[in-house]
Each structure stands twice: as structure tokens, then as C-alpha cells.
Design a protein around this motif. Structure first.
Motif, PDB file in Angstrom:
ATOM      1  N   ALA A 111       0.829  -1.212   0.000  1.00  0.00           N
ATOM      2  CA  ALA A 111       0.000   0.000   0.000  1.00  0.00           C
ATOM      3  C   ALA A 111       0.857   1.253   0.000  1.00  0.00           C
ATOM      4  CB  ALA A 111      -0.947  -0.001   1.199  1.00  0.00           C
ATOM      5  N   SER A 112       1.918   1.263   0.807  1.00  0.00           N
ATOM      6  CA  SER A 112       2.807   2.427   0.846  1.00  0.00           C
ATOM      7  C   SER A 112       3.549   2.599  -0.472  1.00  0.00           C
ATOM      8  CB  SER A 112       3.807   2.278   2.002  1.00  0.00           C
ATOM      9  OG  SER A 112       3.137   2.185   3.248  1.00  0.00           O
ATOM     10  N   THR A 113       3.953   1.482  -1.077  1.00  0.00           N
ATOM     11  CA  THR A 113       4.618   1.563  -2.380  1.00  0.00           C
ATOM     12  C   THR A 113       3.684   2.137  -3.442  1.00  0.00           C
ATOM     13  OG1 THR A 113       5.971  -0.348  -1.782  1.00  0.00           O
ATOM     14  CG2 THR A 113       5.880   0.249  -4.115  1.00  0.00           C
ATOM     15  N   ALA A 114       2.408   1.715  -3.406  1.00  0.00           N
ATOM     16  CA  ALA A 114       1.434   2.243  -4.377  1.00  0.00           C
ATOM     17  C   ALA A 114       1.224   3.739  -4.190  1.00  0.00           C
ATOM     18  CB  ALA A 114       0.113   1.492  -4.227  1.00  0.00           C
ATOM     19  N   ARG A 115       1.220   4.195  -2.936  1.00  0.00           N
ATOM     20  CA  ARG A 115       1.046   5.638  -2.689  1.00  0.00           C
ATOM     21  C   ARG A 115       2.248   6.426  -3.209  1.00  0.00           C
ATOM     22  NH1 ARG A 115      -1.242   3.896   2.255  1.00  0.00           N
ATOM     23  NH2 ARG A 115       0.756   4.218   3.327  1.00  0.00           N
ATOM     24  N   GLU A 118       1.668   6.815  -6.997  1.00  0.00           N
ATOM     25  CA  GLU A 118       0.435   7.445  -7.480  1.00  0.00           C
ATOM     26  C   GLU A 118       0.661   8.743  -8.245  1.00  0.00           C
ATOM     27  OE1 GLU A 118      -2.321   7.911  -4.334  1.00  0.00           O
ATOM     28  OE2 GLU A 118      -2.890   5.789  -4.266  1.00  0.00           O
ATOM     29  N   GLU A 123      -4.117   6.541  -9.618  1.00  0.00           N
ATOM     30  CA  GLU A 123      -4.716   5.657  -8.618  1.00  0.00           C
ATOM     31  C   GLU A 123      -5.287   4.403  -9.275  1.00  0.00           C
ATOM     32  OE1 GLU A 123      -7.635   7.827  -6.481  1.00  0.00           O
ATOM     33  OE2 GLU A 123      -6.228   9.310  -5.691  1.00  0.00           O
TER      34      GLU A 123
END
Length: 330
Positions: A111-115, A118, A123
Motif C-alpha cells: 500500500a505504501s509503495t502504491a502511494r 500514485e 490511482e
């Protein structure tokens, strides 16, 4: 005729009249040129204080970034065929923590990597469809850091897809940026101080031209050069102090108000844009002390420059009196 002896009452009246009579200053009260000089000093003091504050903030932020970077290292694991990413992350974490000097190691989750991605990928993207590297952030002991070369070799043997970054390149760039910024700021401040000195010199000479006859009379009836120079020095010291204090005070108030505005308008579009362009307008106590130092320095420089200019003018008067040809030209 009998000479009239003055009575004590008459003598007392004369003494009271002399005591009540106002003493006219040698240098006339502040006039138009004096007000103009005060405005110029205020403007240049404001610019000097703003420049000093900006240099101080950049240097302090660079030092803070350098401290954060020196306390952390990053291990990146690139996706590869047949690589179990989660197992590799756990193994890397265990290997790093086995070295003395490594205080902690945190795995950056999906989740942190995706943020983090972004802003570039938008998204809702699927991380499994892209070869996205995963990170392990390691906190190290600044005073006793681990052996980075040994860690790299161990990681290369155990997890070939893992690479270690100790951020030395970023740290050297930050140090260079801070030094260049400080150098440019010192150069700008030097130019402003030189401009202030020239302004004071010309203003003092203008005042001397308007009061040259007073200086000549005082000088040739026995008034010492130091006394005359002190009178001008007091007048221009007051002008410089008022102007510098006003300019420095406005600059300090500007930094204080901008800092309060940023604190009270967090998470707004305008605040984010201003912060991205200029950073946080948070001036430390050292910055405010520096502004006070600028006020004192400009005031002292005004007084010293005035004294030197007046002394030089009196010497020119002496040379003109000694040489009739120069006196006629003057």
C-alpha cells in the motif's frame, strides 16, 4: 558717575535665561535628505534580512536532510523470474539486522509503495502487472555505522536482486547546494552593505555641504575634529538605527506571519504550491538573531562611515586653507 554694581538678583535672572535658552544642535534636525536616507537604509535592511533568513532556512533544511539521509540506508529489491518478493524482503531484513550498527529495518508494504507511485501512475493501478521494486528502509547508528561493503557482498550472495543505496551521492549534492546558496547569499549581502556605505557617504557629504560654514567656524575657533565628527556621528547613527530597525523588523514580521499562515492553512492547494516552490517559512532563533545582528551592523556601519567622512572633509578644509589656489577652486 558711580559705577552700578550688578545685583545678585540680576545675575540670577541672567543665569536662568541662559539655562532656559535651548541649545541649537550643530547638525540640524532630520530633514528631507535625512528622511530619504532613512528610507533607503530601511529598504536595504529589509532586503538584507530577507536574504539572510532565506540563506539560513536553506542551510538548516539542507543540514536536516543530510542528517536524515545519514541516518538511513535503502535496500531495493527488483522483481525477477521465480523470485518470491515477500520472502526476499524478509530475508534481506534479517541479513541487515545481523550487522552491528543497524538499529532497525522496515519493509515498505504494497500500500505504501502504491502511494509513492500514485503521482506518476495514478490511482488504482495493479502492482502485479508492473515490475515495481520493493524497498527496505534501514535505520543506522550515525556514530557507529555498519560496514556497507560487507552488507553489499552478503546481499549479493543471498539475494542477487537486492541493491543497497547509502545515499552518499544525495548527501554530497545537498552539501554542495547549501554551500553554493550560502556563497550567493553572502555575495548579495556584501553588495547591499557596500551600497549602504556608499549611500551614507554621499548623504553625509550632502549634509556637510549644507553645513560647511558651521563646521569651518567651529573648526577654526578651536573645536576639535573629534567633537565635530561625534555630533554628525550621533545624528546619522540615530538615522541608521531607525531605518535598520524598521527594515529588519518588517522582515522578521514577514517571516513570522508567513510561518503562521502556513501552519493555519495546512492541506490547502495554495499552501501546497507555495511550500513546494519555497519550502516552509520557519525561521529559527538563529535567523532572528542574525536579523538583529544586521540591524546593529548597519547602524554601526552608518556611524563609522559618517565619522570617517566628516574627518576627511575637515582635512580637505585644512588643505584648502593651506593652499590658496585650492581655496579659490573650492
Amino acid at each position: 558717575m558711580t559705577e552700578r554694581t550688578p545685583r545678585k538678583s540680576d545675575t540670577g535672572k541672567k543665569e536662568r535665561l541662559v539655562a532656559l535658552r535651548p541649545m541649537a544642535p550643530i547638525v540640524p534636525p532630520i530633514n528631507v535628505s535625512g528622511r530619504a536616507l532613512m528610507v533607503v537604509i530601511a529598504i536595504m535592511s529589509f532586503l538584507c534580512a530577507i536574504t539572510l533568513g532565506a540563506v539560513t532556512m536553506v542551510q538548516e533544511k539542507a543540514e536536516a536532510w543530510q542528517g536524515d539521509i545519514s541516518r538511513e540506508i535503502t535496500i531495493q529489491i527488483k522483481p525477477a523470474d521465480g523470485l518470491d518478493m515477500e520472502a526476499a524482503l524478509t530475508q534481506v531484513r534479517s541479513i541487515v539486522l545481523s550487522f552491528p550498527g543497524a538499529l532497525s529495518a522496515d519493509i515498505v508494504d504494497r500500500a505504501s509503495t502504491a502511494r509513492l507511485l500514485e503521482p506518476w501512475l495514478g490511482e488504482g493501478f495493479d502492482m502485479d502487472e508492473l515490475p515495481v521494486p520493493r524497498l527496505v528502509i534501514v535505520t543506522i547508528d550515525e556514530n557507529a555505522p555498519p560496514d556497507f561493503a560487507t552488507i553489499r557482498q552478503t546481499l549479493a550472495d543471498a539475494v542477487p536482486a537486492a541493491t543497497l543505496d547509502d545515499h552518499r551521492a544525495w548527501a554530497s549534492r545537498l552539501i554542495s547546494m547549501a554551500r553554493i546558496t550560502v556563497f550567493i547569499g553572502v555575495g548579495v549581502l556584501s553588495l547591499m552593505f557596500a551600497t549602504t556605505m556608499l549611500t551614507v557617504i554621499f548623504a553625509t557629504r550632502g549634509a556637510m555641504d549644507g553645513n560647511r560654514h558651521i563646521v569651518e567656524v567651529l573648526h577654526f575657533v578651536g573645536a576639535e575634529t573629534s567633537f565635530i565628527a561625534s555630533e554628525f556621528q550621533k545624528r546619522f547613527l540615530l538615522i541608521g538605527l531607525k531605518g535598520a530597525a524598521f527594515g529588519g523588523g518588517v522582515a522578521a514580521a514577514a517571516y513570522l506571519l508567513l510561518g503562521l499562515w502556513q501552519s493555519n492553512t495546512m492541506a490547502t492547494v495554495l499552501n501546497d504550491q507555495v511550500t513546494a516552490l519555497f519550502g516552509r517559512f520557519t525561521l529559527s532563533s538563529a535567523g532572528y538573531v542574525g536579523i538583529i545582528g544586521i540591524v546593529v551592523l548597519i547602524s554601526a556601519m552608518t556611524a563609522i562611515t559618517t565619522r570617517l567622512t566628516v574627518t576627511r572633509t575637515i582635512r580637505e578644509i585644512d588643505r584648502q586653507r593651506a593652499d590658496p589656489a585650492l581655496a579659490e577652486i573650492g
